[in-house]
Design an enzyme around this catalytic site. Structure first.
Site, PDB file in Angstrom:
ATOM      1  N   ASP A 173      -7.736 -16.318   4.842  1.00  0.00           N
ATOM      2  CA  ASP A 173      -8.079 -14.901   4.642  1.00  0.00           C
ATOM      3  C   ASP A 173      -8.714 -14.781   3.261  1.00  0.00           C
ATOM      4  OD1 ASP A 173      -8.198 -12.103   5.067  1.00  0.00           O
ATOM      5  OD2 ASP A 173      -6.326 -11.789   3.994  1.00  0.00           O
ATOM      6  N   TYR A 191     -13.618  -8.955   0.878  1.00  0.00           N
ATOM      7  CA  TYR A 191     -14.832  -9.283   1.634  1.00  0.00           C
ATOM      8  C   TYR A 191     -15.509  -8.033   2.219  1.00  0.00           C
ATOM      9  CZ  TYR A 191     -13.902 -14.386   2.095  1.00  0.00           C
ATOM     10  OH  TYR A 191     -13.728 -15.734   1.891  1.00  0.00           O
ATOM     11  N   GLY A 192     -14.667  -7.101   2.650  1.00  0.00           N
ATOM     12  CA  GLY A 192     -15.145  -6.022   3.536  1.00  0.00           C
ATOM     13  C   GLY A 192     -16.253  -5.134   3.010  1.00  0.00           C
ATOM     14  N   CYS A 212      -8.156 -12.967   9.469  1.00  0.00           N
ATOM     15  CA  CYS A 212      -8.986 -11.964   8.801  1.00  0.00           C
ATOM     16  C   CYS A 212      -9.955 -11.404   9.837  1.00  0.00           C
ATOM     17  CB  CYS A 212      -9.743 -12.639   7.659  1.00  0.00           C
ATOM     18  SG  CYS A 212     -10.951 -11.595   6.843  1.00  0.00           S
ATOM     19  N   ASN A 213      -9.857 -10.122  10.090  1.00  0.00           N
ATOM     20  CA  ASN A 213     -10.754  -9.478  11.069  1.00  0.00           C
ATOM     21  C   ASN A 213     -12.211  -9.539  10.608  1.00  0.00           C
ATOM     22  OD1 ASN A 213      -8.872  -7.573  13.029  1.00  0.00           O
ATOM     23  ND2 ASN A 213      -7.977  -7.923  11.034  1.00  0.00           N
ATOM     24  N   THR A 214     -12.400  -9.347   9.305  1.00  0.00           N
ATOM     25  CA  THR A 214     -13.759  -9.303   8.757  1.00  0.00           C
ATOM     26  C   THR A 214     -14.448 -10.656   8.967  1.00  0.00           C
ATOM     27  OG1 THR A 214     -12.901  -7.786   7.090  1.00  0.00           O
ATOM     28  CG2 THR A 214     -15.067  -8.741   6.667  1.00  0.00           C
ATOM     29  N   CYS A 251      -7.210  -4.755  10.119  1.00  0.00           N
ATOM     30  CA  CYS A 251      -7.387  -5.600   8.930  1.00  0.00           C
ATOM     31  C   CYS A 251      -6.009  -6.153   8.629  1.00  0.00           C
ATOM     32  CB  CYS A 251      -7.894  -4.759   7.749  1.00  0.00           C
ATOM     33  SG  CYS A 251      -7.806  -5.613   6.153  1.00  0.00           S
ATOM     34  N   THR A 252      -5.934  -7.439   8.352  1.00  0.00           N
ATOM     35  CA  THR A 252      -4.606  -8.054   8.198  1.00  0.00           C
ATOM     36  C   THR A 252      -3.883  -7.609   6.927  1.00  0.00           C
ATOM     37  OG1 THR A 252      -5.699 -10.019   7.293  1.00  0.00           O
ATOM     38  CG2 THR A 252      -5.079 -10.076   9.628  1.00  0.00           C
ATOM     39  N   HIS A 253      -4.592  -6.955   6.019  1.00  0.00           N
ATOM     40  CA  HIS A 253      -3.910  -6.395   4.849  1.00  0.00           C
ATOM     41  C   HIS A 253      -3.119  -5.126   5.215  1.00  0.00           C
ATOM     42  CE1 HIS A 253      -6.660  -8.940   2.529  1.00  0.00           C
ATOM     43  NE2 HIS A 253      -6.016  -8.629   1.424  1.00  0.00           N
TER      44      HIS A 253
HETATM   45  N1  DGL Z   1      -7.827  -9.138   5.537  1.00  0.00           N
HETATM   46  C1  DGL Z   1      -9.168  -9.021   5.898  1.00  0.00           C
HETATM   47  C2  DGL Z   1      -9.373  -8.431   7.277  1.00  0.00           C
HETATM   48  O1  DGL Z   1      -8.515  -8.575   8.126  1.00  0.00           O
HETATM   49  C3  DGL Z   1     -10.248  -8.612   4.950  1.00  0.00           C
HETATM   50  C4  DGL Z   1     -10.009  -7.857   3.737  1.00  0.00           C
HETATM   51  C5  DGL Z   1     -11.176  -7.889   2.781  1.00  0.00           C
HETATM   52  O2  DGL Z   1     -11.314  -8.890   2.105  1.00  0.00           O
HETATM   53  O3  DGL Z   1     -11.922  -6.904   2.715  1.00  0.00           O
HETATM   54  O4  DGL Z   1     -10.400  -7.879   7.559  1.00  0.00           O
END
Ligand code: DGL
Length: 259
Positions: free
Chosen positions: A7, A38-39, A69-71, A179-181
């Site tokens: 992630d 990342y997003g 990580c979904n992104t 989003c996994t966060h």
């Molecule tokens: N945890 C990540 C997700 O599931 C991305 C978070 C990020 O870096 O913006 O999308």
């Protein structure tokens, strides 16, 4: 058997925690904290970061990689599976189907800006034929809050109120955390939407998928204890403390790389 998790930061640890409760094995968790979040970054740049991270986990001999990580999944899973056809690469996508399969009113999907703008999510919603029942909202700042671990309950509530259409709050039966966060803020979502809301993340689904893959490969994952190595692309004590808190585990090996 080494399993790689990846992630941008601490978010994927919510998936790893679920995995640790069901699968005993050797885990390498790579967080690209030097480049997080990342997003909100340029897609072409993020794709390069992702590729470097997957290359690293392959070099470390991970035979299964979970893109927690979904992104990253929405941007790169197709390319990464093409690049590494012999590695099982498991992705993460917003659990919209789980909400759609339940009796529902409106569904709110919260994710990063990149995930929301990508075709993968749009196609999923189209396939489920629920376009007119789904709203999408980008909640990128939650990622920054999670990484810094510097926020109050009020900060989160005020932020959520500022991005979610207040008039619609009562119309939602499900909130999908794409989003996994975001599972780190599950209670804040529940507080805002009220006790009847169903807040869904994909973590159980991802881990079930992982268990199926391990069974398919004939890997025994019930006997030994697990080991966890966390690899970070930038030295950061806040990250390490966050990881220990989220996993509820002290015996973690920390490796720092320049990715
Ligand atoms: N945890 C990540 C997700 O599931 C991305 C978070 C990020 O870096 O913006 O999308």
């Amino acid at each position: 058997m080494k399993i790689g998790f990846f992630d941008s930061g601490v978010g994927g640890l919510t998936v790893l925690k679920e995995a640790l409760s069901k699968i005993n094995c050797e885990y390498i968790y790579l967080a690209d904290n030097a480049n997080a979040p990342y997003g909100i970054k340029k897609k072409e740049d993020v794709k390069k970061y992702i590729e470097k991270c997957i290359d690293y986990l392959v070099k470390r001999d991970c035979k299964i990689i979970v893109i927690a990580c979904n992104t990253a999944t929405s941007l790169s899973i197709v390319d990464m599976r093409k690049k590494y056809p012999n590695i099982f690469i498991i992705g993460t996508e917003p659990a919209v189907k789980v909400a759609a399969d339940d009796i529902h009113n409106r569904i709110l999907v919260c994710a990063t800006s990149i995930t929301i703008s990508e075709e993968k999510l749009k196609k999923l919603i189209e396939t489920l034929n629920i376009n007119d029942k789904v709203d999408l909202v980008a909640a990128d700042k939650l990622v920054t809050f999670a990484e810094s671990n510097n926020f109050t309950k009020n900060d989160i509530e005020n932020y959520l109120k500022s991005i979610i259409d207040n008039k619609r709050i009562k119309e939602y039966s499900h909130v999908v955390l794409g989003c996994t966060h975001f599972p780190l803020f599950k209670e804040n979502f529940k507080d805002l939407f009220g006790e009847n809301i169903k807040v869904i993340d994909g973590n159980v689904g991802i881990v079930n998928n992982l268990i199926n893959k391990l069974r398919l490969k004939g890997v025994n994952f019930n006997n030994k204890n697990s080991t966890v190595e966390i690899v970070i692309s930038k030295k950061d004590d806040i990250f390490v403390n966050n990881a220990i808190r989220i996993l509820g585990k002290e015996d973690i090996k920390i490796t720092i790389i320049n990715n």
